[in-house]
Motif scaffolding. Structure first.
Motif, PDB file in Angstrom:
ATOM      1  N   VAL A   1      -3.570   0.817   2.411  1.00 13.98           N
ATOM      2  CA  VAL A   1      -3.829   0.051   1.197  1.00 13.98           C
ATOM      3  C   VAL A   1      -4.187   0.966   0.026  1.00 13.98           C
ATOM      4  N   ARG A   2      -3.695   0.598  -1.157  1.00 19.84           N
ATOM      5  CA  ARG A   2      -4.045   1.313  -2.378  1.00 19.84           C
ATOM      6  C   ARG A   2      -4.542   0.301  -3.414  1.00 19.84           C
ATOM      7  N   LYS A   3      -5.638   0.658  -4.082  1.00 21.74           N
ATOM      8  CA  LYS A   3      -6.128  -0.161  -5.186  1.00 21.74           C
ATOM      9  C   LYS A   3      -5.446   0.301  -6.456  1.00 21.74           C
ATOM     10  N   TYR A   4      -4.877  -0.644  -7.185  1.00 21.37           N
ATOM     11  CA  TYR A   4      -4.224  -0.305  -8.445  1.00 21.37           C
ATOM     12  C   TYR A   4      -4.370  -1.473  -9.389  1.00 21.37           C
ATOM     13  N   GLY A   5      -4.802  -1.195 -10.626  1.00 19.88           N
ATOM     14  CA  GLY A   5      -5.075  -2.272 -11.553  1.00 19.88           C
ATOM     15  C   GLY A   5      -6.177  -3.158 -10.997  1.00 19.88           C
ATOM     16  N   LYS A   6      -5.950  -4.443 -10.987  1.00 16.07           N
ATOM     17  CA  LYS A   6      -6.956  -5.387 -10.490  1.00 16.07           C
ATOM     18  C   LYS A   6      -6.693  -5.822  -9.057  1.00 16.07           C
ATOM     19  N   GLY A   7      -5.673  -5.247  -8.418  1.00 12.87           N
ATOM     20  CA  GLY A   7      -5.299  -5.753  -7.106  1.00 12.87           C
ATOM     21  C   GLY A   7      -5.120  -4.693  -6.040  1.00 12.87           C
ATOM     22  N   LEU A   8      -4.638  -5.158  -4.885  1.00 12.17           N
ATOM     23  CA  LEU A   8      -4.398  -4.307  -3.726  1.00 12.17           C
ATOM     24  C   LEU A   8      -2.909  -4.299  -3.398  1.00 12.17           C
ATOM     25  N   TRP A   9      -2.422  -3.122  -3.020  1.00  9.13           N
ATOM     26  CA  TRP A   9      -1.005  -2.944  -2.707  1.00  9.13           C
ATOM     27  C   TRP A   9      -0.861  -2.086  -1.453  1.00  9.13           C
ATOM     28  N   TYR A  10       0.179  -2.345  -0.701  1.00  8.91           N
ATOM     29  CA  TYR A  10       0.549  -1.410   0.352  1.00  8.91           C
ATOM     30  C   TYR A  10       1.253  -0.213  -0.265  1.00  8.91           C
ATOM     31  N   ASP A  11       1.115   0.920   0.368  1.00  7.90           N
ATOM     32  CA  ASP A  11       1.759   2.142  -0.101  1.00  7.90           C
ATOM     33  C   ASP A  11       3.204   2.173   0.398  1.00  7.90           C
ATOM     34  N   PRO A  12       4.197   2.059  -0.488  1.00 10.87           N
ATOM     35  CA  PRO A  12       5.600   2.031  -0.057  1.00 10.87           C
ATOM     36  C   PRO A  12       6.074   3.309   0.615  1.00 10.87           C
TER      37      PRO A  12
END
Length: 539
Positions: free
Chosen positions: A184-195
């Protein structure tokens, strides 16, 4: 015909200007129906009549149904399953009333599921609680309702987005993001999986293929979210992953490769599992600006190639997608990105590739500013599309905006372009994917035993279904015509599933001849069976 709360009433649906056949008889599918069906290879009633070919009248007409945040559905106010389901049916009825033929429904908005998944928890957007079982198979319900109205169902997945908030603890306990926080990566205001992580690509692939194998969907659909849109000038925090997997590549090229691997791999797996299931992507509307790349578009806007690492042009050239639906959310004459220039650029791009082009239209922007205050702006877009035969239809964001009919724009679309129904173009890659009975890629055998009789509700039209057909196209012409004749797209009044319809638009005392063709699930069309002539009651 009137609009009621932005949605056509059933009475109004029956009164559409084209006199569309709207009241379906029970669909075929019982044991008796199957025994009575026309078997593959049966002799045609009109052997000299050829199947209809492609024409500009064949179009994809779709709408996105966004579930993240309840944008379109389900609404937080729907406290019961019954109300929730009724609200969904209303959206589908809006689509049918508008003579649309496809819905693009978000079923994996945030690494979660609108269906029982072995990989991810139930979506919070169904019940309000992450991971809570809603008590029914939501996707199964949505799919059944869409197909009952003969609407294509494009299952919409977000491959990398986890959450619109940044606290892992607020996710369902069974979320893969909580089990594997290192993905998981935090970016901006949300959470994303690392592609860049193979495990992330594997999870996204498993989630998609689980649905492909278990459900009778018509297509897998991705939108414009790959690497997240840039926020605040900050770079995406994947330096450690890049160090491990970059292998001397430039970071931007490596990121694009990560997305390419997912797109190519999914394309191959979908085609292997179910050759008739399409794979389509709806990217941001600008690949690259011409000022950056001579192959780019005449625009001055964010570039998906550089800012989201989505090489849409490559996916088309390589044939990894069956269709592309760029989001051309600009008005005609916009100085940053003129709709007229952009639609030409995309039409030129797909020419000769076999990839179907449909245009993403910004219904939500109507009334937003001076450029969008004219209710006919979107109608104008569709008129411009006619200059480019490569454009095979339009998809609207989103369902709630169409239903609201702000400033009368949806009514203008209907009056100017959608007064008659349309069959989607045949999927050109269907034959290459394998085809076959029920699989797509070739026309079914024609229907037989067409019967038409007047009754109190209009004209009842019935036929013996073709065993290898998915749907049927019903054509109506005025007067007594030849029993065996070619059909004209301009006389199409309905596409339906099952073995019959009621035509409420037949005028009392008038004589009509009906013809019916059979369609496979990738819209290859048979020749018409023998026509039936009838005089509507009441004259």
């Amino acid at each position: 015909m009137t609009w009621r709360a932005g949605i056509f009433s059933r009475t109004a649906v029956a009164a559409v200007a084209a006199g569309a056949l709207t009241a379906c008889l029970p669909a075929s599918g019982s044991e008796d129906d199957d025994k009575a069906a026309v078997p593959p290879g049966a002799k045609a009633e009109c052997p000299a009549i050829k199947a209809p070919g492609d024409s500009p009248a064949r179009q994809v007409r779709g709408m996105w149904i966004a579930t993240v945040g309840g944008i379109d559905w389900p609404k937080a106010s729907a406290k019961t399953v019954q109300r929730q389901q009724a609200d969904f049916r209303k959206l589908l009825d809006t689509a049918k009333a508008m003579n649309l033929n496809a819905v693009f429904v978000q079923i994996r908005p945030n690494s979660d599921a609108f269906y029982p998944s072995p990989y991810e928890p139930w979506s919070q957007w169904i019940t309000g609680t992450p991971g809570k079982d809603p008590g029914y198979d939501v996707l199964g319900f949505m799919l059944k309702e869409a197909h009952a109205r003969n609407l294509e169902f494009h299952a919409w997945f977000n491959p990398y987005r986890i959450s619109r908030q940044a606290d892992l603890k607020k996710l369902a306990p069974g979320s893969p993001a909580r089990k594997h926080p290192d993905w998981v990566r935090k970016y901006g205001k949300g959470l994303w999986y690392d592609p860049g992580l193979p495990q992330v690509r594997d999870l996204a692939t498993k989630a998609v293929m689980d649905v492909v194998r278990k459900y009778d969907i018509d297509a897998v659909h991705f939108d414009d979210y790959f690497y997240p849109y840039p926020e605040g000038g900050a770079d995406y925090p994947d330096q450690a992953t890049y160090k491990t997997y970059g292998k001397g590549m430039k970071k931007a090229d490596w990121r694009r490769q990560n997305v390419d691997v997912l797109v190519r791999g999914l394309s191959e797996k979908i085609r292997e599992a179910k050759p008739w299931v399409q794979f389509g992507i709806s990217p941001f509307g600008v690949w690259r600006n011409k000022s950056t790349d001579p192959a780019g578009s005449p625009t001055r806007a964010l570039q998906s190639y550089d800012d989201q690492y989505a090489d849409t042009r490559k996916w088309i050239k390589e044939g990894w997608v069956d269709y592309i639906t760029p989001q051309l959310y600009w008005a005609v004459g916009d100085p940053r990105a003129d709709y007229a220039g952009l639609v030409k650029w995309w039409a030129d791009l797909v020419e000769g590739t076999g990839v179907q082009l449909t245009i993403g239209q910004a219904a939500y922007r109507v009334g937003e500013n001076a450029a969008w205050r004219k209710p006919g702006e979107l109608s104008r877009h569709l008129t411009l599309n006619r200059r480019h035969p490569a454009v095979r239809g339009d998809v609207y964001f989103s369902a709630a905006s169409l239903a609201a009919n702000k400033r009368g724009f949806a009514r203008a679309l209907f009056d100017d372009h959608y007064s008659r129904p349309a069959i989607p173009p045949a999927v050109k890659t269907g034959g290459a994917k394998g085809g076959g009975a029920k699989g797509g890629g070739r026309a079914p055998v024609p229907i037989q035993d067409l019967r038409a009789r007047a009754d109190g509700k209009g004209v009842r039209v019935q036929w013996r279904p073709s065993r290898d057909a998915t749907a049927y196209a019903v054509y109506r012409v005025e007067g007594k015509k030849a029993r065996c004749a070619r059909v004209d797209p301009g006389s199409l009044v309905a596409t339906v599933r099952g073995g019959g319809v009621i035509d409420p638009g037949a005028k009392p005392g008038k004589t009509y001849t009906y013809y019916v063709t059979a369609l496979d699930r990738t819209h290859h069309e048979s020749a018409p069976g023998r026509g039936a002539t009838v005089t509507a009651a009441g004259g």
